[in-house]
Design an enzyme around this catalytic site. Structure first.
Site, PDB file in Angstrom:
ATOM      1  N   CYS A 185      -4.890  18.259  22.566  1.00  0.00           N
ATOM      2  CA  CYS A 185      -6.148  18.776  23.111  1.00  0.00           C
ATOM      3  C   CYS A 185      -6.299  18.431  24.585  1.00  0.00           C
ATOM      4  CB  CYS A 185      -7.326  18.218  22.302  1.00  0.00           C
ATOM      5  SG  CYS A 185      -8.915  18.770  22.914  1.00  0.00           S
TER       6      CYS A 185
ATOM      7  N   CYS B  64      -9.815  17.546  25.664  1.00  0.00           N
ATOM      8  CA  CYS B  64     -10.284  16.206  25.282  1.00  0.00           C
ATOM      9  C   CYS B  64      -9.649  15.125  26.157  1.00  0.00           C
ATOM     10  CB  CYS B  64      -9.910  15.872  23.832  1.00  0.00           C
ATOM     11  SG  CYS B  64     -10.106  17.203  22.678  1.00  0.00           S
ATOM     12  N   ASP B  65      -8.359  15.269  26.454  1.00  0.00           N
ATOM     13  CA  ASP B  65      -7.612  14.142  27.016  1.00  0.00           C
ATOM     14  C   ASP B  65      -7.152  14.330  28.459  1.00  0.00           C
ATOM     15  OD1 ASP B  65      -7.871  12.867  24.559  1.00  0.00           O
ATOM     16  OD2 ASP B  65      -6.077  13.831  23.767  1.00  0.00           O
TER      17      ASP B  65
END
Ligand code: NAP
Length: 320
Positions: A138, A141-142
């Site tokens: 992701c 997300c990261d």
């Protein structure tokens, strides 16, 4: 249509655009509707930083914002939204049963499955070892954790292209690694990739191993430090020293709790006809769980609409 505490005319499983659209249409059609949407309703779009192809939003909208609006809309119209996972489904005979939360039983006259599809992984042992330690599925997300660092993205589709473009906002350099000599991503994204000086596309290479070592700056344990690629045409190995490795190679439909009861295609997608009817009468499938091709929020939403209209029609028919 009648309701007791645990019985609903229609139960919807899944909280992406397909699930919420189905819920909105079903409840506006006069049905009592429960939607099981997991702890964080919203599906995959929760991780989409910007969506600019969902009609009605002239400016890009964050996926999480779009899904929150769908959730609010469904609730306002009277959909009972359970922030729980459906754990088991009994679809062999009607009324259909769903076990959710702490094994509480719910029943329904019709069921709409809109559970989507989850991100796929390469299957390398080293990928598993470093997942969450540099290896990620992701980018949204990261990506932030790789500010000023080099990263690579594996895959050649729209997701990989979008991830690469997103990561280029943070990273010092982004390698996009694709196994063929031609990307699958759409022309517009390919143009964006081509005009981004931070992005380098590496064609004809597949990941062989994720490399790792002791974490720097006092953090505990090991972290990914790079990746070894193999040129599929020459067999030559190439190493990238990228502490961030983002896997974006497609999706697998989420059918674990229904798979043995419904007809699936060879890739595991639920087989449903143009009315979203599955192999069981009264059970419908909508969105990415039955759509191997488009995987678009707007297509999933349309699919949920069809499923709800057909489920309402079915409930009327069996009443006669
Ligand atoms: P996808 O289109 O299936 O692409 C997966 C990519 O990963 C392909 O390039 C594939 O290579 C590669 N791949 C698959 N398995 C691999 C493996 N084991 N090792 C290395 N590479 C591998 O998946 P997606 O990009 O997630 O997109 C799914 C759908 O969502 C598509 O219809 C896409 O259009 C849509 N989507 C749309 C948007 C948007 O419109 N904004 C954003 C994201 C996704 P090959 O090309 O060789 O098969």
């Amino acid at each position: 249509m009648a309701e007791n505490n645990n019985h609903f005319d229609i139960i919807i499983i899944g909280s992406g655009p397909a699930g919420f659209t189905a819920a909105i249409y079903a409840v506006r059609g006069g049905a009592t509707v429960a939607l099981f949407g997991g702890v964080a309703p919203g599906g995959q779009l929760l991780y989409a930083a910007e969506i600019e192809n969902f009609p009605g939003f002239p400016e890009p909208v964050a996926g999480a914002e779009l899904m929150l609006r769908m959730l609010d809309q469904a609730k306002r119209l009277g959909v009972q939204v359970f922030q729980e996972d459906a754990l088991k489904a009994g679809l062999k005979t009607a009324p259909f049963t769903i076990l959710a939360g702490e094994n509480k039983k719910y029943t329904a006259g019709a069921v709409i499955i809109a559970t989507g599809a989850r991100a796929r992984w390469l299957g390398l042992p080293s990928e598993r070892k470093y997942t969450g330690k540099g290896v990620s599925g992701c980018a949204t997300c990261d990506g932030f954790f790789f500010r000023g660092k080099e990263v690579c993205v594996i895959g050649g589709g729209d997701t990989a292209a979008e991830d690469a473009l997103f990561l280029a906002k943070f990273a010092s350099k982004v390698y996009l690694v694709h196994r063929r000599d031609k990307l699958r991503a759409c022309t517009r994204l390919q143009e964006k990739l081509g005009s981004n000086p931070k992005i380098e596309i590496i064609y004809d290479h597949v990941p062989q191993e994720i490399l790792g070592g002791p974490a720097l700056s006092g953090a505990e344990g090991e972290k990914a430090t790079g990746i070894i690629l193999k040129n599929v045409k020459t067999g030559a190995a190439r190493q990238l020293d990228t502490p961030g490795v983002f896997i974006a190679i497609g999706h697998t439909p989420e059918t674990a709790i229904f798979g043995d009861q419904l007809k699936l295609d060879d890739a595991g997608y639920i087989v449903a006809d143009e009315r979203r009817q599955t192999s069981i009468r009264g059970v419908y499938a909508a969105g990415d769980v039955m759509d191997p091709h488009y995987k678009q929020a707007v297509v999933a939403a349309g699919s949920g609409c069809v499923a709800a209209m057909e489920a309402l029609k079915y409930l009327e028919e069996i009443k006669k």
